[in-house]
Design an enzyme around this catalytic site. Structure first.
Site, PDB file in Angstrom:
ATOM      1  N   CYS A 121     -29.760  -7.521  -4.039  1.00 30.53           N
ATOM      2  CA  CYS A 121     -29.779  -7.261  -2.591  1.00 30.53           C
ATOM      3  C   CYS A 121     -30.794  -6.174  -2.239  1.00 30.53           C
ATOM      4  CB  CYS A 121     -28.385  -6.906  -2.095  1.00 30.53           C
ATOM      5  SG  CYS A 121     -27.577  -5.692  -3.121  1.00 30.53           S
TER       6      CYS A 121
ATOM      7  N   LYS B 209     -11.343 -11.650  -6.316  1.00 32.18           N
ATOM      8  CA  LYS B 209     -11.874 -12.985  -6.576  1.00 32.18           C
ATOM      9  C   LYS B 209     -13.323 -12.791  -6.992  1.00 32.18           C
ATOM     10  CE  LYS B 209     -14.239 -15.838  -4.343  1.00 32.18           C
ATOM     11  NZ  LYS B 209     -15.165 -16.175  -5.465  1.00 32.18           N
ATOM     12  N   ALA B 210     -13.572 -12.973  -8.273  1.00 35.68           N
ATOM     13  CA  ALA B 210     -14.952 -12.816  -8.754  1.00 35.68           C
ATOM     14  C   ALA B 210     -15.660 -14.160  -8.619  1.00 35.68           C
ATOM     15  CB  ALA B 210     -14.936 -12.319 -10.183  1.00 35.68           C
TER      16      ALA B 210
ATOM     17  N   GLU C 176     -20.863  -5.092   1.858  1.00 39.87           N
ATOM     18  CA  GLU C 176     -22.183  -4.839   1.280  1.00 39.87           C
ATOM     19  C   GLU C 176     -22.911  -6.167   1.324  1.00 39.87           C
ATOM     20  OE1 GLU C 176     -25.094  -4.971  -0.627  1.00 39.87           O
ATOM     21  OE2 GLU C 176     -24.039  -4.629  -2.530  1.00 39.87           O
ATOM     22  N   LEU C 177     -23.799  -6.335   2.314  1.00 38.54           N
ATOM     23  CA  LEU C 177     -24.354  -7.657   2.607  1.00 38.54           C
ATOM     24  C   LEU C 177     -25.830  -7.749   2.219  1.00 38.54           C
ATOM     25  CD1 LEU C 177     -22.434  -8.025   5.985  1.00 38.54           C
ATOM     26  CD2 LEU C 177     -21.718  -8.693   3.683  1.00 38.54           C
TER      27      LEU C 177
ATOM     28  N   GLY D  76     -22.002  -9.942  -0.602  1.00 34.31           N
ATOM     29  CA  GLY D  76     -22.556 -11.300  -0.539  1.00 34.31           C
ATOM     30  C   GLY D  76     -23.424 -11.426   0.687  1.00 34.31           C
ATOM     31  N   SER D  77     -23.520 -12.647   1.203  1.00 35.12           N
ATOM     32  CA  SER D  77     -24.449 -12.871   2.318  1.00 35.12           C
ATOM     33  C   SER D  77     -23.874 -12.344   3.634  1.00 35.12           C
ATOM     34  CB  SER D  77     -24.747 -14.368   2.450  1.00 35.12           C
ATOM     35  OG  SER D  77     -23.553 -15.056   2.747  1.00 35.12           O
TER      36      SER D  77
ATOM     37  N   GLU E 134     -17.341 -17.662  -9.173  1.00 31.38           N
ATOM     38  CA  GLU E 134     -17.012 -18.795 -10.041  1.00 31.38           C
ATOM     39  C   GLU E 134     -18.172 -19.132 -10.972  1.00 31.38           C
ATOM     40  OE1 GLU E 134     -16.266 -18.637  -6.762  1.00 31.38           O
ATOM     41  OE2 GLU E 134     -14.139 -18.326  -7.205  1.00 31.38           O
TER      42      GLU E 134
ATOM     43  N   TRP F 242     -22.296 -13.371  -7.682  1.00 34.40           N
ATOM     44  CA  TRP F 242     -22.711 -13.860  -8.993  1.00 34.40           C
ATOM     45  C   TRP F 242     -23.959 -13.173  -9.536  1.00 34.40           C
ATOM     46  CZ3 TRP F 242     -27.478 -15.279  -7.539  1.00 34.40           C
ATOM     47  CH2 TRP F 242     -27.644 -15.733  -6.225  1.00 34.40           C
TER      48      TRP F 242
END
Ligand code: NAD
Length: 476
Positions: free
Chosen positions: A280, A171-172, A246-247, A224-225, A174, A147
Site C-alpha cells: 500500500c 479473518k485472514a 488502513e486502505l 485492504g482496498s 484466503e 494477502w
C-alpha cells in the site's frame, strides 16, 4: 513445509465442513486445502471471543506482555519454516519472506511494550474531587487482513488487540492463510488463554456481514482496498461500532533537481519492485524535475528492466509473481489505457512467461493526467515517471488523488523540505528514503486512505476506550 490450514476457535484447531484450494502463484499448483467457516463456526468464534475478552481484559498488562513476547520469540525461532510457507503461497522471494517474519515479530515486541504504557492522566480538580482518565480495552475486535503480507498484516492487528487487552476474531486472507496459522500456533504454544485469538477463513463478504453487526463486536479493523473499507465502515456505522481502516495508497515520489540522480533512480526502481509492487506504500507516481528527467528515467528504466523475475524459492530472484490471478488482467488494462492515451511504455507492460501469475516489471513515461493509472492504485510492478516544472507543480500532482497514505521526496534543500512537510497530504512522508514505516512509528492514512494508526505510541488508541472518572469525596 506448508502447514495444515484449519480454523482456530476457542483454543482448538477445527476442520470445517467445506474447504477451498490454496494455489502457489508461481506454479499454479495446489499446495493446500483451506477450511472455510460456516455461520455456526462464526457464532462459536463469537462466543469464544466474548469469554476470551472476560479473561484477557482482566489479565495484568505485564502478563499480557509476557505472553505476546513468548509468541514473538517462537515466531523468530520458526522463521525459516514460516518464510518458506509464505513464499509458497504468496510468491515473494524467500529473503523478503524471511524479513517479513522478523518484521511481524517486531510488531508483537513493540506492542508488548506498549501494553505496559497505556497511561491515563490526572486532571486538576477542586478540593474533595478527583478527575482521572483511564484507558480500557474496547472489547471484541473483528479484524480482516489482506494477502500482500501474509505474516506482518495479521501480526499488526493481533498485536494491537492483544496488547490492549481485547480478544479478536481475525479473518485472514484466503489466498495466503499460512502466516496467520503460524501466528495462532505460536500463541497457542505461548499459553494464550482459549478464545482470546480466534482465526477464521471463508467467504469474506459472508463473514464480515455476519460478524460486524453483532453487538459484542466493538471494533472493526481492516486493511485492504478503499472500496471494501468503505463498505465495512458503512456496516459498522449501523451500531456506531468503531473502525480502524488502513486502505489503499497511490504514493507520489517527488524527485527534485538537486538529488543524486543515479542513486535515487536506482533506489526507486528497486523499491518499486519489492513485493511485486503489492504494497500500500509502494512508490508509484514519480514526479521528476524537468532538468533531470532524462537522466533519472534512464537510470530508473535500466534498473527496472534488469529485475530478475522468477519463482521466489529460487536463489537470486528479485521479484516473484502477483499473488493472485485476477490482478494480471487488472494491470494489463491499466497499461493499455495509458498507452492508448499517449503514454510511452519504456519497459515491460504485459504478462511474463506462460505459467504462474507473473507480470513484467513496467515503467510508463509521460502519462497523461486522464489515464486511469493516475487515479487508480495499480498495486503491482508498474511505475509512472512524469516530468514536472517546479516544486509547486510536483506538490499539486502529488495531492491530486483521493489517497493519502505514503509519500516520498528526494532533496536536500531545507526550503523544499519545509514545504513538503507542510503541504504533502499523506499520513507518512519519507525524505531521501523509500522506507515508510517501522513498528515504533505510527502508520496510517488521510483522505480515502483511511483512519486510525497502527504502530507507534498511537498504535493501541483504536483498541481502547477513554473513560473519564469524577470521584467526589462527599455526596454532592
Ligand atoms: P478487494 O478489494 O477485492 O479485496 C481486498 C481485501 O479485502 C482482500 O483481502 C479481501 O479478502 C477482503 N475483502 C473483500 N471483500 C470483503 C468483504 N466484503 N468483507 C471483508 N473483507 C473483504 O481487492 P483485491 O483484488 O484483493 O486487491 C486489489 C486492491 O485491494 C488493490 O488495488 C489495493 O488497493 C487493495 N489492497 C490493499 C492492501 C493494503 O495493504 N492496503 C492490501 C491488499 C489489497
Amino acid at each position: 513445509m506448508y502447514p495444515k490450514l484449519r480454523l482456530f476457535i476457542a483454543g482448538e484447531w477445527r476442520s470445517a465442513s467445506s474447504d477451498m484450494p490454496v494455489i502457489n502463484p508461481a506454479t499454479e499448483e495446489e499446495i493446500g486445502r483451506l477450511s472455510c467457516a460456516s455461520l455456526s463456526d462464526l457464532d462459536d468464534a463469537l462466543d469464544a471471543a466474548i469469554k476470551g475478552f472476560e479473561i484477557w481484559s482482566r489479565t495484568s498488562p505485564r502478563q499480557r506482555s509476557d505472553t505476546i513476547l513468548r509468541a514473538a520469540a517462537l515466531l523468530r525461532e520458526r522463521q525459516e519454516e514460516i518464510a518458506q510457507s509464505i513464499t509458497l503461497e504468496h510468491g515473494k522471494p524467500l529473503p523478503q519472506a524471511r524479513l517479513e517474519v522478523i518484521r511481524g515479530a517486531e510488531f508483537f515486541e513493540w506492542d508488548a511494550g506498549e501494553a505496559m504504557r497505556t497511561y491515563g492522566r490526572i486532571i486538576p480538580a477542586a478540593r474533595g474531587h478527583k478527575f482521572s482518565v483511564h484507558h480500557q480495552p474496547i472489547g471484541v475486535v473483528a479484524a480482516f487482513s489482506p494477502w500482500n503480507f501474509p505474516m506482518s498484516q495479521p501480526a499488526r492487528k493481533i498485536a494491537g488487540a492483544l496488547a490492549a487487552g481485547c480478544s479478536i476474531i481475525l479473518k485472514a486472507a484466503e489466498e495466503t492463510p499460512a502466516g496467520a496459522v503460524h501466528i495462532a500456533k505460536a500463541f497457542e504454544d505461548a499459553g494464550l488463554p482459549p478464545g482470546v485469538l480466534n482465526l477464521v477463513f471463508g467467504n469474506p463478504a459472508e463473514i464480515s456481514s455476519h460478524l460486524i453487526p453483532k453487538d459484542p463486536i466493538r471494533l472493526v479493523a481492516f486493511t485492504g482496498s478503499t472500496a471494501v473499507g468503505r463498505h465495512l465502515t458503512t456496516m459498522a456505522s449501523e451500531n456506531m461500532t468503531s473502525v480502524l481502516m488502513e486502505l489503499g495508497g497511490h504514493a507520489p515520489v517527488i524527485v527534485c533537481e538537486d538529488t543524486d540522480v543515479e542513486a535515487s533512480g536506482v533506489s526507486g526502481a528497486i523499491r518499486k519492485m519489492r513485493n511485486a509492487g503489492q504494497v500500500c506504500t509502494s512508490p508509484t507516481r514519480f514526479f521528476v524535475h524537468d532538468d533531470i528527467f532524462e537522466d533519472y528515467s534512464q537510470a530508473f528504466v535500466a534498473r527496472v528492466a534488469a529485475t530478475i523475475v522468477g519463482n521466489g524459492m529460487e536463489t537470486g530472484v528479485e521479484m516473484g509473481p502477483l499473488a493472485n490471478e485476477r490482478r494480471v488482467p487488472a494491470l494489463i488494462a491499466l497499461v493499455e489505457d495509458a498507452r492508448a492515451k499517449g503514454a510511452t511504455v519504456a519497459t515491460g507492460g504485459g504478462r511474463h512467461g506462460d505459467r504462474g501469475y507473473f507480470f513484467q516489471p513496467t515503467v510508463l513515461l509521460n502519462v497523461p493526467e486522464d489515464a486511469m493509472i493516475m487515479q487508480e492504485e495499480p498495486f503491482g510492478p508498474i511505475a509512472v515517471l512524469n516530468p514536472v516544472t517546479s516544486l509547486d507543480h510536483a506538490i499539486k500532482q502529488a495531492n491530486s488523488v483521493p489517497y493519502g497514505l505514503a509519500g516520498y521526496a528526494f532533496t536536500n534543500r531545507a526550503d523544499y523540505i519545509d514545504r513538503l512537510i507542510d503541504e504533502v497530504e499523506v499520513g507518512n512522508l519519507s525524505i531521501n528514503t523509500l522506507e515508510a514505516s517501522m513498528p515504533e512509528t505510527p502508520f496510517g492514512g488521510v483522505k480515502s486512505s483511511g483512519y486510525g494508526r497502527e504502530g507507534g505510541t498511537e498504535g493501541l488508541d483504536n483498541y481502547m476506550i477513554v473513560k473519564n472518572v469524577w470521584h467526589s469525596a462527599k455526596i454532592c
